[in-house]
Motif scaffolding. Structure first.
Motif, PDB file in Angstrom:
ATOM      1  N   ASN A 175      -4.827  11.016  -9.082  1.00  0.00           N
ATOM      2  CA  ASN A 175      -5.506   9.966  -9.847  1.00  0.00           C
ATOM      3  C   ASN A 175      -6.999  10.082  -9.605  1.00  0.00           C
ATOM      4  OD1 ASN A 175      -6.215   7.959  -7.565  1.00  0.00           O
ATOM      5  ND2 ASN A 175      -4.010   8.295  -7.309  1.00  0.00           N
ATOM      6  N   THR A 176      -7.773   9.316 -10.339  1.00  0.00           N
ATOM      7  CA  THR A 176      -9.230   9.396 -10.233  1.00  0.00           C
ATOM      8  C   THR A 176      -9.838   8.005 -10.131  1.00  0.00           C
ATOM      9  OG1 THR A 176      -9.547   9.318 -12.638  1.00  0.00           O
ATOM     10  CG2 THR A 176      -9.314  11.501 -11.633  1.00  0.00           C
ATOM     11  N   HIS A 218     -16.261  11.513 -11.595  1.00  0.00           N
ATOM     12  CA  HIS A 218     -15.063  10.949 -10.982  1.00  0.00           C
ATOM     13  C   HIS A 218     -14.911  11.385  -9.528  1.00  0.00           C
ATOM     14  CE1 HIS A 218     -14.079  10.989 -15.317  1.00  0.00           C
ATOM     15  NE2 HIS A 218     -13.337   9.933 -15.060  1.00  0.00           N
ATOM     16  N   ALA A 219     -14.226  10.548  -8.759  1.00  0.00           N
ATOM     17  CA  ALA A 219     -13.669  10.964  -7.473  1.00  0.00           C
ATOM     18  C   ALA A 219     -12.212  11.335  -7.730  1.00  0.00           C
ATOM     19  CB  ALA A 219     -13.751   9.832  -6.455  1.00  0.00           C
ATOM     20  N   TYR A 220     -11.730  12.390  -7.080  1.00  0.00           N
ATOM     21  CA  TYR A 220     -10.377  12.900  -7.310  1.00  0.00           C
ATOM     22  C   TYR A 220      -9.504  12.624  -6.078  1.00  0.00           C
ATOM     23  CZ  TYR A 220     -12.398  15.142 -11.374  1.00  0.00           C
ATOM     24  OH  TYR A 220     -13.036  15.365 -12.576  1.00  0.00           O
ATOM     25  N   PHE A 221      -8.354  11.962  -6.313  1.00  0.00           N
ATOM     26  CA  PHE A 221      -7.432  11.596  -5.247  1.00  0.00           C
ATOM     27  C   PHE A 221      -6.130  12.379  -5.417  1.00  0.00           C
ATOM     28  CE2 PHE A 221     -10.353   8.143  -5.473  1.00  0.00           C
ATOM     29  CZ  PHE A 221     -10.400   7.559  -4.218  1.00  0.00           C
ATOM     30  N   CYS A 222      -5.709  13.037  -4.344  1.00  0.00           N
ATOM     31  CA  CYS A 222      -4.449  13.786  -4.341  1.00  0.00           C
ATOM     32  C   CYS A 222      -3.542  13.202  -3.255  1.00  0.00           C
ATOM     33  CB  CYS A 222      -4.713  15.268  -4.071  1.00  0.00           C
ATOM     34  SG  CYS A 222      -3.218  16.249  -3.789  1.00  0.00           S
ATOM     35  N   SER A 223      -2.307  12.849  -3.626  1.00  0.00           N
ATOM     36  CA  SER A 223      -1.328  12.325  -2.674  1.00  0.00           C
ATOM     37  C   SER A 223      -0.149  13.278  -2.590  1.00  0.00           C
ATOM     38  CB  SER A 223      -0.848  10.939  -3.097  1.00  0.00           C
ATOM     39  OG  SER A 223      -1.896   9.994  -3.056  1.00  0.00           O
ATOM     40  N   VAL A 224       0.196  13.688  -1.369  1.00  0.00           N
ATOM     41  CA  VAL A 224       1.382  14.507  -1.125  1.00  0.00           C
ATOM     42  C   VAL A 224       2.439  13.591  -0.512  1.00  0.00           C
ATOM     43  CG1 VAL A 224       2.324  16.498   0.092  1.00  0.00           C
ATOM     44  CG2 VAL A 224      -0.003  16.581  -0.816  1.00  0.00           C
ATOM     45  N   ILE A 225       3.593  13.502  -1.183  1.00  0.00           N
ATOM     46  CA  ILE A 225       4.619  12.513  -0.845  1.00  0.00           C
ATOM     47  C   ILE A 225       5.874  13.230  -0.397  1.00  0.00           C
ATOM     48  CG2 ILE A 225       5.888  10.507  -1.708  1.00  0.00           C
ATOM     49  CD1 ILE A 225       3.714  10.590  -4.070  1.00  0.00           C
ATOM     50  N   SER A 226       6.383  12.880   0.783  1.00  0.00           N
ATOM     51  CA  SER A 226       7.608  13.511   1.296  1.00  0.00           C
ATOM     52  C   SER A 226       8.793  13.156   0.407  1.00  0.00           C
ATOM     53  CB  SER A 226       7.875  13.074   2.731  1.00  0.00           C
ATOM     54  OG  SER A 226       8.073  11.673   2.806  1.00  0.00           O
ATOM     55  N   ALA A 227       9.832  13.995   0.463  1.00  0.00           N
ATOM     56  CA  ALA A 227      10.988  13.817  -0.413  1.00  0.00           C
ATOM     57  C   ALA A 227      11.651  12.454  -0.220  1.00  0.00           C
ATOM     58  CB  ALA A 227      11.997  14.943  -0.177  1.00  0.00           C
ATOM     59  N   SER A 271      -9.184  12.642  -0.821  1.00  0.00           N
ATOM     60  CA  SER A 271     -10.020  12.498  -2.013  1.00  0.00           C
ATOM     61  C   SER A 271     -11.321  13.254  -1.831  1.00  0.00           C
ATOM     62  CB  SER A 271     -10.304  11.023  -2.317  1.00  0.00           C
ATOM     63  OG  SER A 271     -11.228  10.481  -1.383  1.00  0.00           O
ATOM     64  N   LEU A 272     -11.944  13.555  -2.956  1.00  0.00           N
ATOM     65  CA  LEU A 272     -13.217  14.288  -2.953  1.00  0.00           C
ATOM     66  C   LEU A 272     -14.083  13.779  -4.094  1.00  0.00           C
ATOM     67  CD1 LEU A 272     -15.070  16.573  -1.960  1.00  0.00           C
ATOM     68  CD2 LEU A 272     -13.781  18.145  -3.434  1.00  0.00           C
ATOM     69  N   ARG A 273     -15.307  13.428  -3.743  1.00  0.00           N
ATOM     70  CA  ARG A 273     -16.296  13.037  -4.747  1.00  0.00           C
ATOM     71  C   ARG A 273     -17.557  13.868  -4.539  1.00  0.00           C
ATOM     72  NH1 ARG A 273     -17.718   8.741  -8.001  1.00  0.00           N
ATOM     73  NH2 ARG A 273     -16.032   7.407  -7.234  1.00  0.00           N
ATOM     74  N   GLN A 274     -18.040  14.449  -5.622  1.00  0.00           N
ATOM     75  CA  GLN A 274     -19.312  15.178  -5.565  1.00  0.00           C
ATOM     76  C   GLN A 274     -20.344  14.383  -6.334  1.00  0.00           C
ATOM     77  OE1 GLN A 274     -19.187  19.454  -5.680  1.00  0.00           O
ATOM     78  NE2 GLN A 274     -21.008  19.539  -6.967  1.00  0.00           N
ATOM     79  N   GLN A 275     -21.355  13.920  -5.629  1.00  0.00           N
ATOM     80  CA  GLN A 275     -22.352  13.058  -6.247  1.00  0.00           C
ATOM     81  C   GLN A 275     -23.456  13.886  -6.917  1.00  0.00           C
ATOM     82  OE1 GLN A 275     -22.258   9.048  -3.730  1.00  0.00           O
ATOM     83  NE2 GLN A 275     -23.302  10.651  -2.602  1.00  0.00           N
ATOM     84  N   HIS A 319     -11.097  11.196   3.198  1.00  0.00           N
ATOM     85  CA  HIS A 319     -11.894  11.003   1.994  1.00  0.00           C
ATOM     86  C   HIS A 319     -13.281  11.600   2.208  1.00  0.00           C
ATOM     87  CE1 HIS A 319      -8.721   8.307   0.613  1.00  0.00           C
ATOM     88  NE2 HIS A 319      -8.748   7.773   1.817  1.00  0.00           N
ATOM     89  N   MET A 320     -13.667  12.491   1.288  1.00  0.00           N
ATOM     90  CA  MET A 320     -14.912  13.236   1.431  1.00  0.00           C
ATOM     91  C   MET A 320     -15.857  12.950   0.264  1.00  0.00           C
ATOM     92  SD  MET A 320     -13.112  16.871   2.414  1.00  0.00           S
ATOM     93  CE  MET A 320     -14.685  17.746   2.337  1.00  0.00           C
ATOM     94  N   VAL A 321     -17.153  12.850   0.605  1.00  0.00           N
ATOM     95  CA  VAL A 321     -18.209  12.692  -0.396  1.00  0.00           C
ATOM     96  C   VAL A 321     -19.273  13.747  -0.113  1.00  0.00           C
ATOM     97  CG1 VAL A 321     -19.937  11.168  -1.404  1.00  0.00           C
ATOM     98  CG2 VAL A 321     -17.768  10.212  -0.594  1.00  0.00           C
ATOM     99  N   GLN A 322     -19.575  14.565  -1.112  1.00  0.00           N
ATOM    100  CA  GLN A 322     -20.563  15.628  -0.947  1.00  0.00           C
ATOM    101  C   GLN A 322     -21.799  15.333  -1.795  1.00  0.00           C
ATOM    102  OE1 GLN A 322     -18.450  19.238  -1.971  1.00  0.00           O
ATOM    103  NE2 GLN A 322     -17.703  19.518   0.119  1.00  0.00           N
ATOM    104  N   THR A 323     -22.962  15.549  -1.194  1.00  0.00           N
ATOM    105  CA  THR A 323     -24.228  15.285  -1.892  1.00  0.00           C
ATOM    106  C   THR A 323     -25.207  16.415  -1.613  1.00  0.00           C
ATOM    107  OG1 THR A 323     -23.888  12.904  -1.519  1.00  0.00           O
ATOM    108  CG2 THR A 323     -26.064  13.601  -2.295  1.00  0.00           C
TER     109      THR A 323
END
Length: 246
Positions: free
Chosen positions: A62-63, A101-110, A119-123, A219-223
């Protein structure tokens, strides 16, 4: 007599197979949990990966701001190794400009007992002036508790840790003491913005990465920061023409 012997051997094989499967499942249930999730941005793609997992997990994207599922389409590959442990790799294409956008990735166990979210956002590039204080924004996602905060600086290839903070102990380790710092009254509320004091153009220009790490989350933010120098002064020559009456 022979038939009874064959039946006994068959029953023993069934018991051994059942015992083997029980041990196998028991080992996997403890040894194949999600340990970490990695996210990175390359070109026009954001990728998310994790490895040594059993059974194969699910991946959700999601974003922020939100985008519809019809626009955020992911490509996910799950590959088992010789031991049956899975590596999962998932990618999405960047929507619009990279800083939209900031990008969110969730890895969910079975069994859905574990949910790891990164998450990662590049400003947008931040331009500052040499000698003038500059704030590099970094805001944590909502409801993040018991977290650690790390700031790194990358000039060429290898990132250097310049500051770290632990919300549980409220301790700060600052390798750039006097040159950078946090707003202590704001950081507990999730505002991890970095203040650069009296930055210099070459020394402090580069990529700053802010990382919030919590329970099963990162959660990461890069600038990209560019410090410029304003010329001290410029000489302007004005040609004066004097017209005297005859």
């Amino acid at each position: 007599m022979a038939s009874k012997l064959m039946l006994s051997i068959f029953e023993k094989k069934l018991k051994l197979n059942s015992l083997f499967n029980t041990i196998k499942n028991h080992v996997f249930s403890f040894a194949a949990l999600i340990q970490s999730v990695r996210i990175e941005m390359t070109g026009e793609v954001v990728s998310c990966s994790s490895q040594n997992i059993y059974p194969a997990p699910q991946v959700a994207w999601n974003t922020d701001p939100p985008s519809g599922p019809e626009t955020l389409r992911n490509s996910t590959i799950k590959t088992p190794d010789s031991k049956g442990l899975y590596t999962v790799e998932s990618t999405v294409r960047i929507l619009g400009n990279v800083s939209d956008h900031a990008y969110f990735c969730s890895v969910i166990s079975a069994d859905k007992a574990q949910v790891w979210t990164v998450s990662l956002r590049q400003q947008v590039e931040l331009i500052g002036e040499a000698g003038q204080e500059l704030s590099i924004p970094c805001i944590a996602p909502q409801n993040l508790q018991n977290f650690s905060l790390t700031w790194t600086f990358t000039k060429t290839n290898d990132p250097t840790v310049i500051l770290s903070y632990d919300s549980r102990t409220r301790r700060t380790s600052n390798l750039w003491e006097g040159r950078a710092g946090l707003e202590q009254d704001q950081v507990l509320m999730g505002n991890g913005s970095l203040l650069l004091h009296n930055p210099e153009n070459q020394e402090h220009s580069g990529t700053y990465t802010c990382t919030f790490t919590g329970l099963q989350s990162r959660h990461m933010v890069q600038t990209q920061v560019n410090i410029t120098v304003t010329p001290i002064g410029r000489c302007t020559f004005i040609k004066l023409i004097c017209i005297c009456p005859l």
